[in-house]
Design an enzyme around this catalytic site. Structure first.
Site, short mmCIF file in Angstrom:
data_model
loop_
_atom_site.label_atom_id
_atom_site.label_comp_id
_atom_site.label_asym_id
_atom_site.label_seq_id
_atom_site.Cartn_x
_atom_site.Cartn_y
_atom_site.Cartn_z
N SER A 1 0.79 -1.23 0.00
CA SER A 1 0.00 0.00 0.00
C SER A 1 0.83 1.29 0.00
CB SER A 1 -0.96 0.00 1.19
OG SER A 1 -1.97 -0.97 1.01
N ALA B 1 6.45 -0.92 3.61
CA ALA B 1 5.29 -1.25 4.44
C ALA B 1 5.64 -1.25 5.92
CB ALA B 1 4.74 -2.62 4.04
N GLY C 1 4.53 0.55 9.35
CA GLY C 1 4.32 -0.11 10.63
C GLY C 1 5.68 -0.47 11.22
N ASN D 1 8.03 -7.61 11.52
CA ASN D 1 7.08 -6.51 11.28
C ASN D 1 5.75 -6.84 11.97
OD1 ASN D 1 6.34 -8.63 9.50
ND2 ASN D 1 5.32 -7.15 8.19
N PRO D 2 4.74 -5.94 11.91
CA PRO D 2 3.53 -6.14 12.71
C PRO D 2 2.76 -7.43 12.48
CG PRO D 2 3.67 -3.85 12.08
CD PRO D 2 4.78 -4.56 11.36
N CYS D 3 2.78 -7.97 11.28
CA CYS D 3 2.01 -9.22 11.05
C CYS D 3 2.87 -10.45 11.01
CB CYS D 3 1.21 -9.08 9.76
SG CYS D 3 -0.19 -7.98 9.94
N GLU E 1 5.35 -11.57 9.06
CA GLU E 1 5.86 -12.24 7.86
C GLU E 1 7.25 -11.79 7.45
OE1 GLU E 1 4.02 -8.51 6.12
OE2 GLU E 1 3.63 -9.88 7.79
N PRO F 1 0.05 -10.40 4.53
CA PRO F 1 -1.40 -10.19 4.45
C PRO F 1 -1.68 -9.21 3.32
CG PRO F 1 -0.49 -9.01 6.32
CD PRO F 1 0.63 -9.82 5.75
N THR F 2 -2.73 -9.43 2.59
CA THR F 2 -3.02 -8.58 1.43
C THR F 2 -4.44 -8.03 1.53
OG1 THR F 2 -3.78 -10.49 0.13
CG2 THR F 2 -1.45 -9.90 -0.05
N THR G 1 -6.05 -5.14 1.86
CA THR G 1 -6.55 -4.06 1.02
C THR G 1 -6.20 -4.28 -0.45
OG1 THR G 1 -6.23 -2.57 2.89
CG2 THR G 1 -6.64 -1.57 0.77
#
Length: 733
Positions: A74, A89, A118, A271-273, A275, A421-422, A424
């Site tokens: 994004s 990101a 993030g 990172n936040p998620c 991955e 995660p995708t 959006t």
């Protein structure tokens, strides 16, 4: 012509397209994609590419995005060619065990969040709570108190006008404060800007299996402070994850076995998620290929379009490598580390869509084999392209200090593949998210005029129409249930082809994550979904399987564990809600409310009743009685507190009124021609009058669970993140 779904257009207009100072959109989607393609292709000037070839490459980048074959993360779509120019990101920042170091990182975090990124942190280097602080002769407040500082800073900053900050906090399992960390998000209203994960080691997991104790090590002294039962700590992690999905687990040894630059340090955070495991000051530059569009008709039916996929992989690797050079990094240290290793993360979305087109059930060994085949192909082609780029542009600067120096003559990027995660960008591309199965086969989309449209999975719709069991009634019922598992009119083989997340046993979720991880340099972001009826033992088995299968982390979510769940039974027209026992939790009280304080005369004196509202309606009641004694005052406070909690948990004001009116005390009185029977009766009357409530209507319990803050749709837990498939809102991407 660019063909985008209505959902995609809504998301682009709301979050990505340029606006003027008055908030008016000044850019079309085509212009946005052209802006991004131009900036990323323009980097080629640094490497002597001819103007003709740059123009062609810009066209190729534009086509890949507008044809929805590939989508960058994004921030690249938002910021390329704009003032911010920050295209990454997410980032990992170090936290030093000094007051200066901690608050320097808080400042750096604010700068990153301002640009749309993030952040991930390891708090493991901070001394535990109540530990010695020599400079002040005092004691430390510990990692969790400083997490609160970061959380408040994040809440204060609205990222780039489009994204709110997301953070990851990791604490090693051998940190002395680990027990407090495990339960720090027991209250769902605390640390809401953080995902949390426990960093576990192989040694700890082996101690769990052997039911041994393990040491807690002071990060300040390096000495053992005490020992704990590994089994008890692991059970505590499992029980908390079963309760509300956190903490997750990060397998530190698995991550560092794949660390491409161990000479530069150990990886301690992601990172936040989860991955993207990164060294301090590294950033992640991500993009995803839409696998849904790489299926073609072959001699034996549907098959993977390997040639088309290869071309897109090569183009995407070049695109993401160019992003590093085009990027305006928020800190010079980040620029230095990112350019030194040139890590990228090419992943996929539309995996569930690809499987359906190939006629493969998600929860099958055939699907696992196909995952190995597809991701193995992607990884191989990524490395082939990185080698080719290095021949022209040179290897990443730290190449000689990396593990790749013994494997390749040259390589452009220290790491190449990621499953992110995708949420959006998959809405923009109109495909399934990441490697997740479908969360539901139909959802209700809220449109601008207030109407609600039922949207059904297009692949299911096509099959249903071709096979003759489609109907509008089916669509509506599917919206209510999400899954076709119980639909008698749907043939068994179609049901097998369209399982949704909660139809799939957790074991299959873990094995799918593992199949992809085998061919991923970085890590995989995926949610392991559980039915509400799942037990802590089920969660424990998933954690152990993930470790044995070589996953680098795991995030679980048990349906309804964070939300108030409403079961609609019987006559749907009445919509009588029955809340699941033990699952109701009040929404938090906002910092600012608005209210009135009417006065009512009672036989015991004047009763002052304060009625406060937030954006969702009546949320709080206070009552004070002029002549009341301590006992009466206590009961009034108790009753008002209970009523306030009920209101914020979704109980309607009419229900409170109906259960207050008519309660009689020994001293009823007449006021203005009406009898006031008691203080509760007076409170009920004031709520009724001030809230304009009509009584004796059917009023369903309204769930106070996670709803989309933008459109009111239901948030889904996907890839460790909350996303809305209705409008594209995402907490992470």
């Amino acid at each position: 012509m660019l063909a985008l779904s209505e959902n995609s257009l809504t998301v682009l207009r709301k979050r990505y397209l340029k606006r003027d100072e008055n908030g008016n959109v000044t850019e079309t989607p085509e212009e946005m994609f052209r802006r991004v393609a131009s900036v990323i292709a323009g980097v080629e000037k640094l490497y002597g590419t001819s103007p003709t070839d740059i123009a062609k490459l810009e066209g190729d980048f534009y086509a890949a995005m507008t044809e929805l074959h590939f989508m960058p993360n994004s921030p690249t779509l938002m910021n390329a060619g704009r003032e911010l120019g920050q295209l990454s990101a997410c980032f990992v920042l170090p936290i030093e065990d000094t007051m200066d170091g901690i608050f320097e990182t808080v400042k750096q975090t604010a700068l990153i969040h301002k640009t749309g990124g993030g952040t991930g942190f390891s708090f493991s280097r901070l001394r535990p709570a109540n530990d010695l602080v020599r400079t002040t002769k005092g004691v430390s407040s510990g990692p969790i108190s400083f997490m609160e500082v970061f959380n408040v800073a994040t809440e204060t900053i609205k990222q780039g006008g489009t994204r709110r900050g997301a953070n990851m906090a990791i604490l090693r399992v051998d940190h002395p404060d680990i027990l407090d960390f495990i339960v720090c998000k027991m209250d769902n209203d605390r640390l809401n800007n953080f995902n949390i994960s426990v960093g576990v080691t192989d040694e700890f997991m082996e101690a769990v299996l052997a039911n041994r104790d393990y040491p807690l090590i002071s990060p300040r002294t390096g000495e053992t402070e005490r020992v704990l039962s590994a089994r008890k700590v692991f059970t505590m992690i499992v029980n908390m994850a079963w309760r509300n999905g956190e903490p997750g687990i990060i397998f530190l040894d698995a991550i560092n076995r794949d660390n491409p630059t161990p000479a530069l340090g150990k990886i301690e955070s992601t990172n936040p998620c989860g991955e993207q495991p990164l060294l301090p000051y590294e950033s992640c530059n991500l993009g995803s290929i839409n696998l849904a569009l790489f299926v073609k008709n072959g001699e034996n039916g549907a098959e993977v379009d390997w040639d088309g996929l290869r071309d897109t992989i090569h183009l995407a690797v070049r695109f993401l490598d160019n992003v590093i050079d085009a990027n305006t990094f928020p800190l010079e240290k980040i620029a230095e580390m990112t350019r030194g290793n040139r890590k990228i993360g090419l992943g996929v979305m539309g995996w569930a869509d690809m499987l359906v087109q190939l006629g493969i059930s998600y929860n099958s060994t055939e699907a696992l084999d196909k995952a190995e085949e597809v991701m193995g192909f992607i990884q191989s082609e990524c490395y082939a392209q990185s080698v080719a780029l290095a021949e022209v542009r040179g290897s990443f600067p730290n190449f000689e200090r990396s593990v790749h120096a013994d494997r390749y003559p040259r390589l452009r990027n220290a790491a190449l593949t990621t499953i992110a995660p995708t949420g959006t960008i998959s809405v923009i591309a109109d495909c399934s998210s990441g490697i997740e199965p479908y969360f539901a086969l139909a959802f209700e989309r809220h449109v601008l005029d207030g109407a609600r449209l039922v949207e059904v999975n297009r692949f299911f719709t096509d099959i249903a129409k071709k096979r003759g069991f489609w109907s509008d009634e089916l669509a509506v019922e599917l919206k209510d249930k999400g899954s076709v598992k119980e639909f008698a009119q749907v043939p068994p083989e179609v049901k097998a082809l369209f399982p949704v997340a909660h139809d799939i046993a957790p074991e299959w979720h873990v094995r799918m994550q593992s199949a992809f991880q085998h061919h991923i340099d970085n890590a995989v972001s995926k949610t392991i979904n559980f039915a509400n009826s799942a037990t802590p033992q089920d969660v424990e088995e998933a954690y152990l399987l993930a470790w044995r299968e070589g996953c680098k982390g795991i995030t679980v979510y048990r349906d309804g564990s964070r939300d108030v769940q409403v079961l609609n039974i019987g006559d749907k027209e009445k919509n009588e809600g029955i809340a699941i026992p033990g699952k109701i939790k009040p929404r938090p009280r906002p910092d600012m409310v608005r209210g009135v304080t009417p006065k009512v005369k009672t036989a015991c004196g004047n009763l002052y009743i304060t009625l406060n509202e937030d954006d969702m309606g009546l949320c709080e009641i206070f009552a004070q009685l002029g002549k009341s004694g301590d006992c009466v005052r206590a009961f009034l406070e108790w009753g008002c507190r209970l009523a306030s909690m009920a209101l914020r948990a979704g109980v309607g004001p009419a229900t409170i009124v109906e259960n207050s009116l008519g309660i009689m005390c020994p001293k009823p009185c007449w006021v203005n021609g009406e009898q006031v029977l008691s203080c509760p009766d007076a409170i009920g009357r004031m709520i009724q009058e001030n809230m304009h409530i009509e009584l004796f209507r059917d009023e369903p319990v309204v769930g106070a669970g996670e709803m989309c803050p933008d459109c009111g749709g239901k948030l889904e837990q996907e890839s460790g993140c909350a996303v809305c498939r209705s409008c594209g809102f995402s907490r992470c991407s």
